[in-house]
Scaffold this motif. Structure first.
Motif, PDB file in Angstrom:
ATOM      1  N   MET A   1       0.830  -1.202   0.000  1.00  0.00           N
ATOM      2  CA  MET A   1       0.000   0.000   0.000  1.00  0.00           C
ATOM      3  C   MET A   1       0.867   1.256   0.000  1.00  0.00           C
ATOM      4  O   MET A   1       0.575   2.234  -0.694  1.00  0.00           O
ATOM      5  CB  MET A   1      -0.913  -0.010   1.234  1.00  0.00           C
ATOM      6  CG  MET A   1      -2.035  -1.029   1.150  1.00  0.00           C
ATOM      7  SD  MET A   1      -3.177  -0.651  -0.194  1.00  0.00           S
ATOM      8  CE  MET A   1      -3.773   0.946   0.329  1.00  0.00           C
TER       9      MET A   1
ATOM     10  N   ARG B   1       2.054   1.831  -3.420  1.00  0.00           N
ATOM     11  CA  ARG B   1       0.996   1.926  -4.423  1.00  0.00           C
ATOM     12  C   ARG B   1       0.955   0.705  -5.336  1.00  0.00           C
ATOM     13  O   ARG B   1       0.574   0.792  -6.501  1.00  0.00           O
ATOM     14  CB  ARG B   1       1.150   3.197  -5.270  1.00  0.00           C
ATOM     15  CG  ARG B   1       1.248   4.482  -4.467  1.00  0.00           C
ATOM     16  CD  ARG B   1      -0.027   4.796  -3.719  1.00  0.00           C
ATOM     17  NE  ARG B   1      -1.138   5.053  -4.631  1.00  0.00           N
ATOM     18  CZ  ARG B   1      -2.415   5.212  -4.243  1.00  0.00           C
ATOM     19  NH1 ARG B   1      -2.728   5.087  -2.954  1.00  0.00           N
ATOM     20  NH2 ARG B   1      -3.370   5.466  -5.126  1.00  0.00           N
ATOM     21  N   GLN B   2       1.306  -0.456  -4.772  1.00  0.00           N
ATOM     22  CA  GLN B   2       1.199  -1.714  -5.520  1.00  0.00           C
ATOM     23  C   GLN B   2      -0.124  -2.379  -5.130  1.00  0.00           C
ATOM     24  O   GLN B   2      -0.183  -3.285  -4.284  1.00  0.00           O
ATOM     25  CB  GLN B   2       2.394  -2.628  -5.202  1.00  0.00           C
ATOM     26  CG  GLN B   2       3.736  -2.049  -5.576  1.00  0.00           C
ATOM     27  CD  GLN B   2       3.940  -2.028  -7.085  1.00  0.00           C
ATOM     28  OE1 GLN B   2       3.382  -2.854  -7.812  1.00  0.00           O
ATOM     29  NE2 GLN B   2       4.735  -1.073  -7.553  1.00  0.00           N
ATOM     30  N   LEU B   3      -1.223  -1.915  -5.744  1.00  0.00           N
ATOM     31  CA  LEU B   3      -2.559  -2.299  -5.288  1.00  0.00           C
ATOM     32  C   LEU B   3      -2.874  -3.768  -5.576  1.00  0.00           C
ATOM     33  O   LEU B   3      -3.566  -4.424  -4.782  1.00  0.00           O
ATOM     34  CB  LEU B   3      -3.598  -1.398  -5.951  1.00  0.00           C
ATOM     35  CG  LEU B   3      -3.431   0.104  -5.670  1.00  0.00           C
ATOM     36  CD1 LEU B   3      -4.571   0.885  -6.296  1.00  0.00           C
ATOM     37  CD2 LEU B   3      -3.360   0.366  -4.171  1.00  0.00           C
TER      38      LEU B   3
ATOM     39  N   ALA C   1      -1.327  -5.759  -2.881  1.00  0.00           N
ATOM     40  CA  ALA C   1      -2.101  -5.622  -1.643  1.00  0.00           C
ATOM     41  C   ALA C   1      -3.374  -6.461  -1.710  1.00  0.00           C
ATOM     42  O   ALA C   1      -3.780  -7.090  -0.716  1.00  0.00           O
ATOM     43  CB  ALA C   1      -2.430  -4.154  -1.413  1.00  0.00           C
ATOM     44  N   ALA C   2      -4.025  -6.485  -2.881  1.00  0.00           N
ATOM     45  CA  ALA C   2      -5.238  -7.290  -3.029  1.00  0.00           C
ATOM     46  C   ALA C   2      -4.951  -8.767  -2.806  1.00  0.00           C
ATOM     47  O   ALA C   2      -5.731  -9.478  -2.155  1.00  0.00           O
ATOM     48  CB  ALA C   2      -5.831  -7.066  -4.420  1.00  0.00           C
TER      49      ALA C   2
ATOM     50  N   CYS D   1     -11.724  -6.079   1.101  1.00  0.00           N
ATOM     51  CA  CYS D   1     -10.554  -5.255   0.775  1.00  0.00           C
ATOM     52  C   CYS D   1      -9.897  -5.729  -0.513  1.00  0.00           C
ATOM     53  O   CYS D   1      -9.457  -4.917  -1.340  1.00  0.00           O
ATOM     54  CB  CYS D   1      -9.553  -5.301   1.924  1.00  0.00           C
ATOM     55  SG  CYS D   1     -10.020  -4.258   3.328  1.00  0.00           S
TER      56      CYS D   1
ATOM     57  N   TYR E   1      -9.453  -3.288  -3.881  1.00  0.00           N
ATOM     58  CA  TYR E   1      -8.181  -2.888  -4.478  1.00  0.00           C
ATOM     59  C   TYR E   1      -8.050  -3.378  -5.924  1.00  0.00           C
ATOM     60  O   TYR E   1      -7.391  -2.740  -6.751  1.00  0.00           O
ATOM     61  CB  TYR E   1      -7.016  -3.396  -3.636  1.00  0.00           C
ATOM     62  CG  TYR E   1      -6.875  -2.641  -2.333  1.00  0.00           C
ATOM     63  CD1 TYR E   1      -6.736  -1.254  -2.327  1.00  0.00           C
ATOM     64  CD2 TYR E   1      -6.897  -3.304  -1.112  1.00  0.00           C
ATOM     65  CE1 TYR E   1      -6.624  -0.558  -1.147  1.00  0.00           C
ATOM     66  CE2 TYR E   1      -6.784  -2.617   0.079  1.00  0.00           C
ATOM     67  CZ  TYR E   1      -6.652  -1.242   0.057  1.00  0.00           C
ATOM     68  OH  TYR E   1      -6.544  -0.541   1.232  1.00  0.00           O
TER      69      TYR E   1
END
Length: 686
Positions: free
Chosen positions: A659, A662-664, A667-668, A679, A683
């Protein structure tokens, strides 16, 4: 300079078969010899004959003997040979990288008159001199040629400068012309330098002078403006015309060939004058027609007729110190040329092949020689081999220090005015050398000719200095060059060596006796006099990790910390959580950390024996990937971890870092593994 006979390369003939050209390839792996029988002979780096091919006339209807070869030259990549011929053409033959490859003509350059001489610059095109006085440039890639200038008489010789950025041409009327193809920082104009008394068939361009000689048996040295600075007159001796000359790769020696004789002239940096260093009479040698100095500055070869005197010497083949020379009757001989040779520490042989150049050869088999050369031209006065593994070289000149790493084959030359010889050198860190002298610490990165940084400090103990240079650097990431040292006994300064700015100042309440930066330079371990181990970050924050510490270190290739207190080893696999440490009981003193073959162990001395305690390699790999933001590597590790108890906390750490970066999608994936479906979908859609 000494001349020692090594052996024969090509035997002589009983008739005239002039050697017209001898050239080493730029990579020093191939030697080419051209003779008046219109053939090119190829040899390997040990001067063993490996191949031969015949050249071709411009037109077969004129016959195979309608021309002669005037000169040859190797291409900068060592895969092509340019051949200049009297039938008004230059052929470029592709000989390939391996022996035995088919020889094909890849370029043809027709000329307006017969070729008289030819060179191939290391940073430029083929330069050719013609019978009608033209000097032309042949461009291999575009297959075009252009006239650079036209003199009033025939071009008799060409000579490149040491850098390969320009050349000299001499002509039948005695004129010598200088021409620069590229700017090399000296800003000297091109044009006529001087007019020599006779045609200068022997021509050389040294570091700072032009040498010219010919049939008047005088050797003259001119400066860049054409002023005569030194002359050697051999007309009163039993000498004939001087036929050829060759400058050493360092530009500080010149070999000249005449009738039955070789002479070596050396530049003396101390006296700033040219001196005759040595000469060698070669009975029955006849005219020396070609000379070539091996480009590493170490070997020299002459060509001559059969000489009973030379046959008395036992040929000894060295990996360097060779000079090549050609004769009227087709023989080629080789000589070793060194100023002196010595053995240092019983492990390295040092050969002084010029005033400012030495060749250092490790005596252990399999190690390649290293060439140490002063770029400033100063005379090398002293050479030392230092370091625990005899892998570092320190050489001195009057105004500079040369520092070399033999394994990396990197050399630095920095200005150095201190004459006390009181310096202390430390080679504990890769790629850099630390120099303590008169209260000042100088950091030198191998391969750079300027000091990386210099700071004032009274501490001369390498244990309170730490340098990190681009270790664990991600592709495309900016350079990281950081230094940590003691500003005073209680204050540690962390500075950026690129910007010369202070990153952090960390104060302790007692004296610091050990410190070490992490490989990325973002964290600092330090131990004070009370045996307390502290972890500091680049913002100046400080955390107490452990007390009673006798050993501490970062694990190679990671941000994992290992420390010993009493009979316990403490391991921090995640330094972001300093309160969580893995404890391992031991019965001795930790001395080292070894990481190899996919295993990491702490070496402990127990009752006179060394015992290895294994660490958790998967945790080390995960922690390193997490700190380096290598999310692909971290996810692969967690996939294999399955449902181990610590897996949940690790997924949360990766999600938090993803997060922040900004590596979404990463993160997902982490939230999916944690069971937080909402969540994860958010994402993915975001």
């Amino acid at each position: 300079m000494l001349l020692k006979y090594l052996g024969n390369v090509m035997p002589p003939y009983d008739y005239e078969n002039r050697v017209v050209g001898i050239v080493w390839s730029p990579n020093n792996l191939k030697l080419a010899v051209a003779s008046s029988d219109r053939s090119i002979y190829l040899f390997d780096e040990n001067c063993v004959k490996r191949d031969r091919f015949s050249t071709k006339p411009i037109d077969s209807k004129f016959g195979k003997k309608s021309y002669v070869i005037k000169d040859i030259a190797f291409s900068p990549d060592s895969t092509k040979i340019a051949v200049g011929q009297t039938d008004c053409i230059i052929y470029v033959y592709k000989i390939g990288e391996q022996w035995g490859e088919k020889k094909v003509i890849c370029n043809k350059f027709r000329q307006s008159s017969a070729v008289t001489c030819l060179i191939w610059l290391t940073e430029g095109p083929i330069i050719v001199g013609l019978m009608d006085g033209k000097v032309r440039a042949a461009l291999v890639k575009s297959q075009k040629a252009q006239t650079l200038y036209t003199a009033d008489s025939m071009t008799v010789a060409l000579a490149p400068n040491v850098r390969g950025t320009g050349f000299l041409s001499s002509h039948a009327d005695g004129s010598i012309i200088k021409y620069h193809l590229t700017e090399d920082g000296n800003h000297e104009p091109s044009g006529r330098i001087c007019t020599h008394a006779v045609p200068a068939y022997a021509l050389a361009w040294t570091q700072s002078h032009v040498m010219a000689a010919g049939c008047d048996r005088r050797v003259s040295f001119y400066d860049s403006r054409g002023k005569l600075v030194k002359s050697f007159d051999y007309s009163r001796e039993n000498e004939k015309e001087i036929a050829t000359a060759c400058c050493s790769p360092s530009g500080q020696s010149v070999a000249i060939g005449s009738w039955d004789k070789i002479r070596i002239l050396d530049w003396s940096p101390r006296r700033s004058v040219w001196e005759e260093a040595n000469s060698r009479a070669l009975s029955n040698f006849y005219t020396v027609t070609a000379i070539s100095w091996r480009r590493d500055g170490s070997r020299f070869v002459p060509v001559h007729r059969n000489d009973p005197l030379l046959a008395l010497f036992h040929p000894v083949v060295f990996l360097w110190c060779r000079l090549l020379v050609g004769s009227l009757c087709g023989a080629v001989e080789q000589f070793e040329t060194v100023l002196k040779r010595t053995v240092i520490r019983g492990s390295h042989e040092v050969a002084y092949v010029g005033p400012s150049q030495v060749v250092i050869r490790p005596l252990n088999e399999g190690n390649r020689p290293v060439i140490v050369r002063s770029q400033t031209g100063f005379e090398i006065e002293d050479v030392k081999v230092l370091g625990r593994t005899d892998n570092n070289v320190v050489a001195r000149t009057a105004n500079t220090l040369l520092l070399a790493d033999i394994e990396l084959n990197l050399i630095s030359e920095i200005p150095w005015d201190d004459k006390s010889n009181s310096e202390k050198f430390f080679f504990e860190y890769p790629r850099v050398c630390l120099i303590f002298c008169s209260g000042e610490l100088t950091i030198v990165e191998y391969g750079n000719n300027e000091a990386l940084g210099s700071v004032r400090t009274e501490a001369v103990n390498p244990h309170v200095v730490s340098v990190r240079i681009n270790e664990r650097q991600a592709p495309g990431a900016p350079d990281i060059k950081r230094l940590a040292y003691l500003l005073d006994p209680r204050t540690v300064r962390i500075m950026d060596l690129i910007t010369d700015l202070t990153i952090a100042m960390i104060s302790h309440d007692v004296r610091v006796d050990w410190l070490e930066l992490s490989e990325t330079g973002h964290r600092l371990l330090s131990r004070d006099k009370r045996a307390r181990l502290w972890l500091s970050d680049e913002l100046g924050g400080r955390t107490l990790l452990l007390t009673g510490v006798s050993f501490a270190s970062w694990v190679l290739g990671s941000d994992v910390v290992v420390a010993q207190t009493g009979q316990t080893l403490a391991v921090w696999y995640n330094v972001d959580a300093p309160e969580v440490a893995t404890l391992i009981p031991v019965r001795g003193d930790a001395v080292d950390i070894v990481r190899e073959d996919g295993r990491t162990s702490v070496t402990v001395e127990e009752l006179g024996a060394k015992v290895a305690y294994l660490l958790d390699e998967p945790l080390i790999e995960f922690g390193t990937a997490l700190h380096d933001n290598d999310f692909g590597r971290a996810l692969l590790f967690l996939e294999d971890l399955a449902d181990r108890p610590q897996a949940e906390a690790m997924w949360e750490n990766v999600a938090r870092n993803a997060m922040a970066s900004r590596q979404l999608l990463v993160a997902a994936r982490c939230y999916a593994a944690l069971g937080d479906v909402a969540c994860s979908r958010f994402y993915i859609c975001f």
